[in-house]
Design a protein around this motif. Structure first.
Motif, PDB file in Angstrom:
ATOM      1  N   ALA A 285      -2.554  -2.759   5.401  1.00  0.00           N
ATOM      2  CA  ALA A 285      -3.563  -1.693   5.445  1.00  0.00           C
ATOM      3  C   ALA A 285      -4.912  -2.235   4.953  1.00  0.00           C
ATOM      4  N   LEU A 286      -4.846  -3.038   3.877  1.00  0.00           N
ATOM      5  CA  LEU A 286      -6.072  -3.617   3.306  1.00  0.00           C
ATOM      6  C   LEU A 286      -6.773  -4.533   4.315  1.00  0.00           C
ATOM      7  N   GLU A 287      -5.985  -5.431   4.924  1.00  0.00           N
ATOM      8  CA  GLU A 287      -6.568  -6.370   5.891  1.00  0.00           C
ATOM      9  C   GLU A 287      -7.102  -5.640   7.125  1.00  0.00           C
ATOM     10  N   ALA A 288      -6.411  -4.576   7.523  1.00  0.00           N
ATOM     11  CA  ALA A 288      -6.877  -3.802   8.681  1.00  0.00           C
ATOM     12  C   ALA A 288      -8.223  -3.162   8.375  1.00  0.00           C
ATOM     13  N   SER A 289      -8.382  -2.682   7.130  1.00  0.00           N
ATOM     14  CA  SER A 289      -9.669  -2.066   6.781  1.00  0.00           C
ATOM     15  C   SER A 289     -10.754  -3.140   6.702  1.00  0.00           C
ATOM     16  N   ARG A 290     -10.369  -4.356   6.291  1.00  0.00           N
ATOM     17  CA  ARG A 290     -11.340  -5.476   6.293  1.00  0.00           C
ATOM     18  C   ARG A 290     -11.772  -5.798   7.717  1.00  0.00           C
ATOM     19  N   MET A 291     -10.817  -5.656   8.645  1.00  0.00           N
ATOM     20  CA  MET A 291     -11.150  -5.918  10.060  1.00  0.00           C
ATOM     21  C   MET A 291     -11.858  -4.725  10.699  1.00  0.00           C
ATOM     22  N   LYS A 292     -12.017  -3.678   9.900  1.00  0.00           N
ATOM     23  CA  LYS A 292     -12.692  -2.452  10.350  1.00  0.00           C
ATOM     24  C   LYS A 292     -12.004  -1.827  11.571  1.00  0.00           C
TER      25      LYS A 292
ATOM     26  N   ASN B  68       0.834  -1.196   0.000  1.00  0.00           N
ATOM     27  CA  ASN B  68       0.000   0.000   0.000  1.00  0.00           C
ATOM     28  C   ASN B  68       0.878   1.258   0.000  1.00  0.00           C
ATOM     29  N   GLY B  69       0.776   2.029  -1.067  1.00  0.00           N
ATOM     30  CA  GLY B  69       1.549   3.276  -1.157  1.00  0.00           C
ATOM     31  C   GLY B  69       2.969   3.090  -1.640  1.00  0.00           C
ATOM     32  N   ILE B  70       3.336   1.862  -1.983  1.00  0.00           N
ATOM     33  CA  ILE B  70       4.696   1.626  -2.499  1.00  0.00           C
ATOM     34  C   ILE B  70       4.660   1.748  -4.025  1.00  0.00           C
ATOM     35  N   LEU B  71       5.310   2.771  -4.569  1.00  0.00           N
ATOM     36  CA  LEU B  71       5.336   2.993  -6.017  1.00  0.00           C
ATOM     37  C   LEU B  71       6.497   2.245  -6.659  1.00  0.00           C
ATOM     38  N   HIS B  72       7.575   2.105  -5.883  1.00  0.00           N
ATOM     39  CA  HIS B  72       8.753   1.409  -6.426  1.00  0.00           C
ATOM     40  C   HIS B  72       9.064   0.206  -5.546  1.00  0.00           C
ATOM     41  N   PRO B  73       8.552  -0.965  -5.926  1.00  0.00           N
ATOM     42  CA  PRO B  73       8.791  -2.176  -5.126  1.00  0.00           C
ATOM     43  C   PRO B  73      10.284  -2.512  -5.076  1.00  0.00           C
ATOM     44  N   PRO B  74      10.677  -3.306  -4.094  1.00  0.00           N
ATOM     45  CA  PRO B  74      12.099  -3.626  -3.947  1.00  0.00           C
ATOM     46  C   PRO B  74      12.620  -4.423  -5.143  1.00  0.00           C
TER      47      PRO B  74
END
Lengths: 359, 181
Positions: B115-122, B96-102
């Motif tokens: 971040a995605l899973e946290a929003s799923r967990m509300k 999330n928010g990473i434009l240039h992956p490693p």
């Protein structure tokens, strides 16, 4: 056995102050040291032991409150970070002149001026060489771990009262802000007024009869007497130099090169020893625990066996002067250090050692 | 065994408290620990990072240039810390928010949609525990029972009712972590 806690250096110092049976803490907040007064205010030691915790109107106010409390034979503490400690210098000189015991903590940040809030060791000169005016010395202890931030409170008070002289704990933002395991000592009781009278009644201002009165002052307008007082102070300092030197040695047997570093830099240098071993470079480390009195004799002896000495501190080079005096020309002595709030890594120290003595 | 870890992200992501829980978990299994934050302006909303060391021996330097593991939670931290991972070490990041992956080939790279899973967990506050769970799946440096003990120690008592939620978040992290390369 006391419970093992995970604490910041500043918090460990504050808790140790309460447990030492200290009578009063006077301070003023400043990063990276504010956790000391925050912790004390939250813990409310005035409920636990009756200890006073007071945020003064300024650092200058705080150090003079310490002067007043110490003059009455009480155990008093103050703490601050570099710019705040600069403000306290007048009071510190007065306390040395008046022969008053206290424990102070400087959680050093980068300077000069307001500088930065990141760690630094650039207050060595101020602490060890004077800071305030006149011929005086502070006993200076340099903690290198959270555990020592706690332990040196007790050690400091022992020496402060034994010699009737102010003691400074010279720490920095790194040791103050980091968390490590710490084991605290049990709570000591504060001394009662009767106990203070018995122990310190010969000098403390505790409500004597007029014919037995004591005066705490650093003022003596008759120069002959002031010289005599100075001789007394100097004799005390010579005794401290003889008896109170403390240091720690790492890997000094058969080392080809010697690092000298205190506090956070001494921790960093321990890792440098390990990195050196991996490259086949045998490095020793002397860590002065007391910066004054300075372990000159031990450093001089260690210099006999090595090809070069590197003094490592988070400054432009201050302790290196004392290391050079100690080594007395036997082998080259160089300085390495990041400063202004930057921290050298163990690898950078090794690179500096190689650059100075090997390549 | 010594494990040298850097956790880096934005202030408010729970970087420092994640480090603290890890450090407390280490204490619970009788290890030496150090927790060294970058403090200051970072605490006021910029980037934040913390170095955590867990070791069976006395810890020397709390300051390090290279790490066994980097847990990276924003692009500025990726820019700074990808190169500090030791060869063969671990890089765990939230895309999330990473434009240039490693791009490194000599390290093990994993990702967790924290971040995605946290929003799923509300509950955005579960974010750091999801990431911690992901890390513990890759590298179980501390036992789960000790993490739970560490959680209890590091959370003030008024937050103890949140421990089950944190435990659940750690489990989500354990399940959802993915190997990238």
């Amino acid at each position: 056995m006391e419970e093992i806690k995970l604490m910041k250096g500043n918090e460990a110092f504050a808790e140790a102050v309460i447990r030492e049976g200290v009578d009063a803490y006077f301070g003023y907040p400043i990063t990276p040291q504010s956790e000391v007064i925050e912790y004390l205010m939250l813990e409310e030691p005035y409920k636990r032991t009756g200890m006073v915790v007071l945020q003064a109107e300024s650092e200058i106010g705080a150090i003079h409150m310490v002067y007043g409390a110490a003059g009455a034979g009480k155990k008093a503490v103050t703490s601050s970070s570099s710019p705040g400690i600069s403000l306290k210098q007048e009071g510190i000189s007065y306390m040395a002149g008046s022969e008053l015991p206290c424990v102070m903590l400087n959680v050093v940040r980068g300077g000069p001026g307001l500088g930065t809030i990141q760690p630094s060791q650039a207050d060595y000169f101020q602490t060890v060489k004077g800071g305030g005016h006149g011929d005086y010395k502070l006993i200076v202890l340099a903690p290198a771990s959270v555990q020592e931030m706690a332990d040196f409170v007790e050690d400091g008070f022992k020496m402060a009262f034994k010699y009737r002289t102010p003691v400074m704990l010279l720490s920095d933002g790194l040791i103050g802000q980091m968390m490590e395991k710490v084991q605290l000592k049990p709570q000591k009781a504060r001394l009662s007024n009767e106990e203070i009278r018995e122990k310190y009644g010969s000098w403390a201002t505790i409500g004597h009869k007029p014919e037995e009165r004591t005066i705490i002052t650093s003022l003596e307008l008759k120069s002959e007497r002031q010289e005599k007082h100075n001789h007394k102070l100097q004799a005390k300092y010579r005794e401290i130099e003889k008896k109170e030197v403390r240091l720690e040695k790492f890997n000094c047997e058969n080392a080809d090169y010697l690092l000298v570093a205190y506090g956070s830099s001494a921790r960093i240098c321990q890792k440098t020893i390990q990195l050196g071993k991996e490259k086949g470079i045998n490095i020793g480390l002397i860590r002065p625990i007391t910066l004054w009195p300075f372990p000159s004799d031990e450093i001089n002896k260690a210099a006999d066996k090595v090809k070069g000495v590197l003094s490592v501190e988070l400054s432009a080079g201050q302790m290196v002067d004392d290391v050079r005096l100690a080594v007395n020309g036997k082998v080259p002595v160089e300085h390495y250090g990041r400063f202004g709030g930057m921290i050298h890594s163990p690898d950078e120290v090794l690179e500096a050692l190689e650059k100075n003595f090997i390549k | 065994m010594t494990e040298e870890i850097i956790i880096a992200g934005f202030g408010g992501q729970g970087v420092l408290s994640m480090g603290k829980i890890l450090a407390y978990s280490g204490i619970m299994q009788d290890q030496e620990v150090s927790w060294m934050p970058s403090y200051g302006p970072e605490m006021r909303g910029g980037t934040a990072n913390v170095t955590v060391i867990l070791s069976d021996e006395k810890i020397s330097s709390p300051v390090l240039r290279n790490f066994d593991t980097a847990i990276v939670l924003n692009q500025p931290s990726m820019n700074k810390f990808e190169e500090t991972v030791k060869p063969g070490g671990i890089l765990l990041y939230d895309p999330n928010g990473i434009l240039h992956p490693p791009t490194r080939k000599d390290i093990r790279i994993y990702k967790i949609e924290g971040a995605l899973e946290a929003s799923r967990m509300k509950s955005s506050k579960t974010f750091n525990m999801i990431v911690l769970g992901a890390y513990l799946k890759i590298n179980p440096v501390v036992k789960m029972e000790n993490v739970l003990k560490g959680l209890k120690k590091s959370l003030p008592e008024r937050h103890h009712h949140l421990i089950p939620l944190n435990e659940e978040a750690i489990k989500v992290g354990l399940e959802k972590v993915e190997k990238v390369s």
